[in-house]
Design an enzyme around this catalytic site. Structure first.
Site, PDB file in Angstrom:
ATOM      1  N   SER A 121       0.811  -1.210   0.000  1.00 15.61           N
ATOM      2  CA  SER A 121       0.000   0.000   0.000  1.00 15.61           C
ATOM      3  C   SER A 121       0.847   1.263   0.000  1.00 15.61           C
ATOM      4  CB  SER A 121      -0.929   0.004   1.216  1.00 15.61           C
ATOM      5  OG  SER A 121      -0.196  -0.194   2.410  1.00 15.61           O
ATOM      6  N   HIS A 142      -2.641  -3.047  -5.973  1.00 20.78           N
ATOM      7  CA  HIS A 142      -3.029  -2.685  -4.614  1.00 20.78           C
ATOM      8  C   HIS A 142      -4.538  -2.754  -4.462  1.00 20.78           C
ATOM      9  CE1 HIS A 142      -3.538   0.619  -1.363  1.00 20.78           C
ATOM     10  NE2 HIS A 142      -3.488  -0.586  -0.814  1.00 20.78           N
ATOM     11  N   GLU A 154      -5.637  -0.166  -7.295  1.00 16.81           N
ATOM     12  CA  GLU A 154      -4.595   0.680  -7.873  1.00 16.81           C
ATOM     13  C   GLU A 154      -3.564  -0.195  -8.587  1.00 16.81           C
ATOM     14  OE1 GLU A 154      -3.922   4.602  -5.136  1.00 16.81           O
ATOM     15  OE2 GLU A 154      -3.243   2.715  -4.266  1.00 16.81           O
ATOM     16  N   ASN A 192      -3.601   6.094  -0.337  1.00 19.39           N
ATOM     17  CA  ASN A 192      -2.989   6.268   0.979  1.00 19.39           C
ATOM     18  C   ASN A 192      -2.186   7.552   1.103  1.00 19.39           C
ATOM     19  OD1 ASN A 192      -4.067   4.043   2.303  1.00 19.39           O
ATOM     20  ND2 ASN A 192      -2.533   2.667   1.435  1.00 19.39           N
TER      21      ASN A 192
END
Length: 293
Positions: A121, A142, A154, A192
């Site tokens: 992540s 991800h 992602e 993130n």
């Protein structure tokens, strides 16, 4: 042209690994799942079956679909059992040294054409790819947590990732019924990079006495229409994972605004990691979660 992915290997049978196994098997792919802890592997299989059963009870899938899906998930003891896989996804803990050691040990067991992916992540795809013998066939995939529920995935290319690898990964994600967003290989990518600093700021807000756990989470649920408060979300993600991501941002971007809150560090040092340890910003040991501050 990329390769067609029919068999997927998954390293790690925790929350993310079991979720990836769930969606892959339900999409008709054969899955081989490994974990260095036999008990976690057993629990991961039980989690997949339990979540599939929950979907049956809600009418989202049929009992036949559940049965077929769980039969496609094969627990394996060794990386050597990943030989038939077209794609192997690493879903281990968010620790670069651990991930690099996994890739070094994994690659000798794979066919030359097999793709390798990481579910990291936050960590550099380019650096992780360098620990393999196939950086051109390495990519970041991800998934969001919980994997069976969240629509977004992602995709992150490393500097050496070739077009066929990217195209195969994109087709794989679409087969799972997920939506692709593409991020450049910068610390923490897109989701993130935005989400974790917000959580870290919420922890600073608690640390500085601006508000209590309950007031902060209530403010963001009702004032910003978030489905859960940032401290509740941190507990769900895992405070150790939150800290790891903030450390990647802080070290990778060299900007003080990403400094992990000392209170987050303290909770992790205490072993209060959130839901998975039954203590974090909430205490989960009773019938209802209770704020710890």
């Amino acid at each position: 042209m990329g390769i067609e992915i029919k068999t997927v290997g998954i390293i790690g049978a925790g929350q993310m690994g079991s979720g990836i196994a769930h969606v892959c098997s339900l999409a008709g792919l054969d899955v081989r799942m490994n974990d260095r802890d036999p008990e976690r592997l057993k629990n991961g299989l039980a989690t997949v079956n339990g979540n599939l059963q929950r979907q049956v009870s809600k009418g989202a899938i049929t009992e036949d679909q559940r049965r077929s899906a769980i039969e496609r998930v094969l627990p394996v003891d060794s990386f050597d059992d990943f030989g038939p896989c077209d794609l192997v996804i690493e879903a281990a803990t968010e620790d670069e040294a651990i991930k690099r050691s996994i890739f070094s040990a994994l690659c000798p067991s794979l066919r030359p054409e097999t793709m390798v992916a990481t579910n990291t992540s936050s960590i550099s795809i380019t650096r992780l790819a360098a620990s393999t013998d196939r950086p051109e066939r390495f990519i970041g995939i991800h998934f969001m947590n919980p994997v069976p529920v969240m629509q977004l995935v992602e995709l992150i290319r490393g500097i050496a990732t070739e077009d066929p690898t990217y195209e195969s990964a994109k087709a794989f994600v679409k087969r799972l019924g997920k939506i692709v967003t593409v991020s450049e290989d910068f610390p923490a990518f897109i989701v993130n990079r935005i989400l974790l600093p917000m959580i870290n700021e919420a922890i600073y807000t608690l640390y500085e006495g601006v508000g209590s756990v309950d007031s902060i989470d209530t403010a963001m649920r009702l004032g910003a229409n978030h489905p859960m408060g940032p401290l509740q979300l941190a507990d769900f993600i895992g405070l150790d994972t939150c800290l790891s991501i903030m450390q990647v941002l802080y070290e990778g971007l060299a900007d003080s605004k990403y400094r992990p809150c000392p209170l987050l560090v303290k909770y992790v040092e205490a072993g209060w990691l959130g839901r998975k340890t039954k203590r974090g910003f909430y205490d989960y040991r009773g019938a209802e979660p209770v704020p710890t501050r």
